[in-house]
Write a protein that holds these residues in place. Structure first.
Motif, PDB file in Angstrom:
ATOM      1  N   ASN A 248      -9.103  -3.961   4.114  1.00  0.00           N
ATOM      2  CA  ASN A 248      -8.978  -3.002   5.201  1.00  0.00           C
ATOM      3  C   ASN A 248      -9.338  -1.619   4.676  1.00  0.00           C
ATOM      4  N   PRO A 249      -9.871  -0.736   5.523  1.00  0.00           N
ATOM      5  CA  PRO A 249     -10.300   0.578   5.044  1.00  0.00           C
ATOM      6  C   PRO A 249      -9.176   1.597   4.878  1.00  0.00           C
ATOM      7  N   ASP A 250      -7.960   1.247   5.264  1.00  0.00           N
ATOM      8  CA  ASP A 250      -6.886   2.235   5.377  1.00  0.00           C
ATOM      9  C   ASP A 250      -5.857   2.090   4.254  1.00  0.00           C
ATOM     10  N   GLY A 251      -6.300   2.190   3.011  1.00  0.00           N
ATOM     11  CA  GLY A 251      -5.384   2.062   1.890  1.00  0.00           C
ATOM     12  C   GLY A 251      -4.836   3.398   1.428  1.00  0.00           C
TER      13      GLY A 251
ATOM     14  N   ALA B  84      -4.492   6.997   0.117  1.00  0.00           N
ATOM     15  CA  ALA B  84      -5.314   8.206   0.198  1.00  0.00           C
ATOM     16  C   ALA B  84      -5.062   9.066  -1.023  1.00  0.00           C
TER      17      ALA B  84
ATOM     18  N   GLN C 158     -10.391  14.219   0.682  1.00  0.00           N
ATOM     19  CA  GLN C 158      -9.675  13.102   0.099  1.00  0.00           C
ATOM     20  C   GLN C 158     -10.576  11.881   0.011  1.00  0.00           C
TER      21      GLN C 158
ATOM     22  N   THR D  93     -10.195   7.620   0.079  1.00  0.00           N
ATOM     23  CA  THR D  93      -9.252   6.599   0.505  1.00  0.00           C
ATOM     24  C   THR D  93      -9.660   5.245  -0.050  1.00  0.00           C
TER      25      THR D  93
ATOM     26  N   PRO E  31      -9.496   1.148  -0.174  1.00  0.00           N
ATOM     27  CA  PRO E  31      -9.194   0.092   0.797  1.00  0.00           C
ATOM     28  C   PRO E  31      -7.881  -0.592   0.424  1.00  0.00           C
ATOM     29  N   SER E  32      -7.409  -1.451   1.295  1.00  0.00           N
ATOM     30  CA  SER E  32      -6.226  -2.266   0.986  1.00  0.00           C
ATOM     31  C   SER E  32      -6.579  -3.733   1.185  1.00  0.00           C
TER      32      SER E  32
ATOM     33  N   ASN F   7      -6.012  -7.553   2.327  1.00  0.00           N
ATOM     34  CA  ASN F   7      -5.268  -8.179   3.429  1.00  0.00           C
ATOM     35  C   ASN F   7      -5.115  -9.688   3.273  1.00  0.00           C
TER      36      ASN F   7
ATOM     37  N   PRO G 204      -0.999  -3.783  -0.340  1.00  0.00           N
ATOM     38  CA  PRO G 204      -0.326  -2.951   0.675  1.00  0.00           C
ATOM     39  C   PRO G 204       1.185  -2.952   0.518  1.00  0.00           C
TER      40      PRO G 204
END
Length: 354
Positions: free
Chosen positions: A79-82, A84, A92, A94, A96-97, A99, A139
């Motif tokens: 996922n792209p929202d790991g 930051a 910044q 960021t 990834p996370s 999954n 995560p």
């Protein structure tokens, strides 16, 4: 050279390579043509580094998307929202996370080394990402059916294979990039996260023999991206005692950009492991001014007042372009700083009589 000197890793990508990367991203260039562009950039980078007098070279990380993400570029289950990573200027990066498991590297660093070796007339160093950095991919909420303990076990296996592949392929040295060490103290001043990072990295380093660890080093810096840092305000005195617990043969310390380098050198001298070599940063990739050989010489002489000369080396503070899209420093400036480092280190060695 009596006092060894090594680059840290990345060099700004060539304009031709940047154009090829953009064209590939936009679907106007196929993978084979991009690979040709990377190969040319690697050859040009090594040639320029050798022309600057560098006794050890790298490929400049021309083919890496970044120093941190090369093992996972194109990997499924991300996922792209790991995590930051904020920098002092407000931008910044960021991560990834993950999954899903199991975790596996999609590309190993020895592939970059094997592509570089045929172009080099001098020894080639290879940088790899420390497993502690990739531990941040897991995560906070966990992954169903893939507990964190299993992820860390898989990560340790993958990191060991990454390092061992480079040693077996003929790397002069293998450098673990550990920029997250200093950052961890900003995110967690208690030091708990740093302790976890040290333990994980040592779990991997302990799988190597003494002879192998003599060729493995650890690089630390406060980050260096788009002429900004993420943790320069963290006191080195909080990091170095823990950093030197790592079972590595060498340590590459950012130092040229420190406001009080003598204090840092004093801390390093107090905690230096018995057999490790310390490479001190004598050029600052973020500063657009090119150091003179005499400035470098004086920085080496200052370090020699604290550290044994027979265990002293020099390096650049950080890579010049750790992310492929960072064009804040020109290639000409990077190679000029490398030349100054080499020439200044030689001047210091002559004055020290070694």
């Amino acid at each position: 050279m009596p006092i060894p000197t090594e680059p840290i890793g990345s060099v700004p990508r060539s304009p031709e390579l940047l154009a090829a990367l953009s064209a590939h991203d936009e679907g106007r260039l196929d993978a084979a043509a991009l690979a040709d562009a990377v190969s040319r950039a690697v050859a040009e980078t090594i040639e320029a580094m050798e022309a600057a007098g560098s006794p050890v070279v790298t490929d400049g990380e021309q083919g890496k998307p970044s120093f941190a993400t090369y093992p996972i570029a194109g990997l499924d289950h991300l996922n792209p929202d790991g995590v930051a990573i904020p920098f002092a200027d407000g931008h910044q990066r960021t991560l990834p996370s993950l999954n899903a498991g199991p975790f596996r590297y999609r590309r190993n660093a020895d592939s970059y080394l094997k592509a570089a070796l045929p172009h080099a007339k001098v020894p080639v160093k290879q940088a790899v990402i420390a497993p502690s950095a990739l531990s941040l991919l897991y995560p906070a909420g966990g992954i169903d059916g893939y507990p964190r303990e299993q992820f860390l076990a898989d990560l340790a296996d993958q990191a060991e294979a990454d390092i061992r592949g480079c040693l077996d392929a003929g790397a002069h040295s293998v450098q673990l990039d550990f920029t997250e060490g200093r950052l961890s103290l900003k995110l967690d001043p208690s030091g708990g996260v740093l302790d976890d990072f040290i333990a994980l990295n040592n779990q991997v380093l302990d799988r190597f023999s003494d002879a192998e660890r003599a060729r493995i080093g650890v690089h630390t810096c406060p980050g260096g991206d788009q002429d900004s840092t993420h943790s320069l305000d963290v006191d080195y005195a909080q990091l170095l005692p823990q950093l030197f617990r790592l079972n590595a043969g060498a340590f590459y310390l950012q130092l040229a950009s420190e406001s009080d380098p003598d204090r840092v050198l004093g801390v390093a001298a107090d905690h230096l492991p018995a057999t490790a070599r310390v490479f001190v940063g004598v050029t600052d990739p973020i500063d657009p001014a090119v150091e003179t050989p005499e400035q470098v010489r004086d920085r080496v002489l200052a370090a020699a007042r604290h550290l044994p000369v027979d265990r002293l080396g020099t390096c650049d503070d950080c890579g010049f372009s750790p992310f492929a899209d960072d064009v804040s420093t020109s290639r000409d400036t990077a190679f000029a700083k490398i030349r100054a480092r080499v020439e200044g280190t030689a001047l210091a060695a002559e004055q020290l009589g070694v």
